[in-house]
Scaffold this motif. Structure first.
Motif, short mmCIF file in Angstrom:
data_model
loop_
_atom_site.label_atom_id
_atom_site.label_comp_id
_atom_site.label_asym_id
_atom_site.label_seq_id
_atom_site.Cartn_x
_atom_site.Cartn_y
_atom_site.Cartn_z
N ILE A 72 0.86 -1.20 0.00
CA ILE A 72 0.00 0.00 0.00
C ILE A 72 0.89 1.24 0.00
O ILE A 72 0.64 2.20 -0.72
N ALA A 73 1.95 1.20 0.82
CA ALA A 73 2.86 2.35 0.90
C ALA A 73 3.40 2.71 -0.49
O ALA A 73 3.38 3.88 -0.88
N GLN A 74 3.83 1.72 -1.22
CA GLN A 74 4.37 1.99 -2.57
C GLN A 74 3.29 2.55 -3.48
O GLN A 74 3.54 3.46 -4.26
N ARG A 75 2.09 2.02 -3.37
CA ARG A 75 1.00 2.51 -4.24
C ARG A 75 0.67 3.96 -3.92
O ARG A 75 0.40 4.75 -4.83
N LEU A 76 0.66 4.31 -2.63
CA LEU A 76 0.28 5.67 -2.26
C LEU A 76 1.42 6.66 -2.43
O LEU A 76 1.20 7.80 -2.84
N GLY A 77 2.61 6.24 -2.05
CA GLY A 77 3.77 7.12 -2.14
C GLY A 77 3.95 7.95 -0.89
O GLY A 77 2.99 8.24 -0.15
N ARG A 78 5.19 8.35 -0.63
CA ARG A 78 5.50 9.08 0.60
C ARG A 78 4.81 10.44 0.65
O ARG A 78 4.37 10.89 1.71
N GLU A 79 4.71 11.10 -0.52
CA GLU A 79 4.16 12.45 -0.51
C GLU A 79 2.70 12.46 -0.03
O GLU A 79 2.30 13.32 0.75
N LEU A 80 1.93 11.48 -0.49
CA LEU A 80 0.52 11.42 -0.11
C LEU A 80 0.39 11.12 1.40
O LEU A 80 -0.44 11.73 2.09
N PRO A 100 6.37 20.05 12.71
CA PRO A 100 6.92 19.42 11.49
C PRO A 100 7.64 18.11 11.81
O PRO A 100 7.52 17.12 11.08
N GLN A 101 8.36 18.09 12.93
CA GLN A 101 9.08 16.86 13.32
C GLN A 101 8.07 15.76 13.67
O GLN A 101 8.22 14.60 13.26
N HIS A 102 7.03 16.11 14.41
CA HIS A 102 6.01 15.11 14.79
C HIS A 102 5.32 14.56 13.54
O HIS A 102 5.14 13.35 13.40
N GLU A 103 4.96 15.46 12.62
CA GLU A 103 4.27 15.02 11.40
C GLU A 103 5.17 14.07 10.59
O GLU A 103 4.70 13.06 10.06
N ALA A 104 6.45 14.40 10.53
CA ALA A 104 7.39 13.54 9.77
C ALA A 104 7.54 12.18 10.47
O ALA A 104 7.60 11.13 9.82
N HIS A 105 7.58 12.20 11.81
CA HIS A 105 7.71 10.99 12.62
C HIS A 105 6.49 10.06 12.38
O HIS A 105 6.63 8.85 12.18
N ILE A 106 5.30 10.65 12.39
CA ILE A 106 4.06 9.86 12.22
C ILE A 106 3.90 9.42 10.77
O ILE A 106 3.44 8.31 10.50
N SER A 107 4.31 10.29 9.86
CA SER A 107 4.22 9.93 8.45
C SER A 107 5.10 8.71 8.16
O SER A 107 4.69 7.77 7.46
N HIS A 108 6.28 8.69 8.76
CA HIS A 108 7.18 7.54 8.60
C HIS A 108 6.57 6.30 9.27
O HIS A 108 6.68 5.18 8.75
N PHE A 109 5.90 6.51 10.41
CA PHE A 109 5.23 5.39 11.09
C PHE A 109 4.22 4.74 10.14
O PHE A 109 4.23 3.52 9.93
N TRP A 110 3.36 5.57 9.51
CA TRP A 110 2.34 5.01 8.62
C TRP A 110 2.97 4.37 7.39
O TRP A 110 2.54 3.32 6.93
N TRP A 111 4.01 5.02 6.88
CA TRP A 111 4.71 4.44 5.72
C TRP A 111 5.16 3.00 6.02
O TRP A 111 4.92 2.08 5.25
N THR A 112 5.76 2.82 7.19
CA THR A 112 6.24 1.47 7.53
C THR A 112 5.07 0.54 7.87
O THR A 112 5.08 -0.62 7.49
N MET A 113 4.03 1.05 8.54
CA MET A 113 2.85 0.22 8.85
C MET A 113 2.15 -0.24 7.58
O MET A 113 1.47 -1.26 7.57
N LEU A 114 2.28 0.56 6.52
CA LEU A 114 1.62 0.21 5.26
C LEU A 114 2.55 -0.57 4.33
O LEU A 114 2.28 -0.72 3.14
N GLY A 115 3.66 -1.04 4.91
CA GLY A 115 4.51 -1.96 4.15
C GLY A 115 5.74 -1.34 3.51
O GLY A 115 6.46 -2.03 2.78
N GLY A 116 6.00 -0.04 3.77
CA GLY A 116 7.19 0.59 3.18
C GLY A 116 8.44 0.29 4.01
O GLY A 116 8.35 -0.03 5.20
N ASP A 117 9.59 0.37 3.36
CA ASP A 117 10.86 0.18 4.08
C ASP A 117 11.18 1.45 4.87
O ASP A 117 11.00 2.56 4.37
#
Ligand code: HEM
Length: 123
Positions: free
Chosen positions: A4-12, A41-58
């Motif tokens: 899912i992470a790859q399909r959505l992309g980091r920007e989204l 901005p740091q919190h948003e980046a931290h959580i964004s990375h959390f979801w990226w990995t939860m959705l299967g991203g490296d």
């Protein structure tokens, strides 16, 4: 098969995270609890990375999560978990089509359930 992470992309995923916390910051009951966050901005980046990995991203950040510990003793209640999810769902749906949106929201609800359970008094 792509994640899912790859399909959505980091920007989204970044956009969802930013829009979600913009609403958290003005929410009458959730904002006061988020006063512990000083660098948005740091919190948003931290959580964004959390979801990226939860959705299967490296992982692309060198960061650790301890979701259970972070939600103890900060005033979270089961009712606030519902309010959190009620803010999150329309933002995910605005940007993500099903079934990827359903899967993302399923993960958020599962985490929400365990946070609610941890913050439910025993008697
Ligand atoms: C319902 C699903 C929820 C999910 C999926 C979620 C997810 C997360 C994650 C991944 C973190 C980062 C944890 C870490 O750095 O180890 C976090 C931090 C935080 N969450 Fe949640 N959360 C949820 C509900 C809530 C609710 C209901 C509240 C408040 C009422 C809340 C308040 C916070 C706060 C204040 C932080 C920052 C803690 C700190 O940095 O010291 N969360 N959340």
């Amino acid at each position: 098969m792509s994640s899912i992470a790859q399909r959505l992309g980091r920007e989204l995923i970044d956009t969802v995270s930013r829009q979600f916390y913009a609403q958290i910051r003005v929410h009458p009951r959730l904002a006061p609890i988020f006063a512990v966050v000083h660098d948005w901005p740091q919190h948003e980046a931290h959580i964004s990375h959390f979801w990226w990995t939860m959705l299967g991203g490296d992982a692309y950040l060198d960061t650790q999560y301890n979701v259970a510990r972070k939600h103890l003793d900060i005033g979270v209640t089961p009712a606030l978990v519902d309010e959190w999810l009620a803010l999150f769902e329309p933002i995910v749906r605005r940007h993500v089509a099903s079934p990827d949106a359903d899967e993302w929201l399923r993960k958020a609800r599962m985490i929400g359930q365990s946070i609610a359970l941890m913050n439910t008094p025993l008697d």
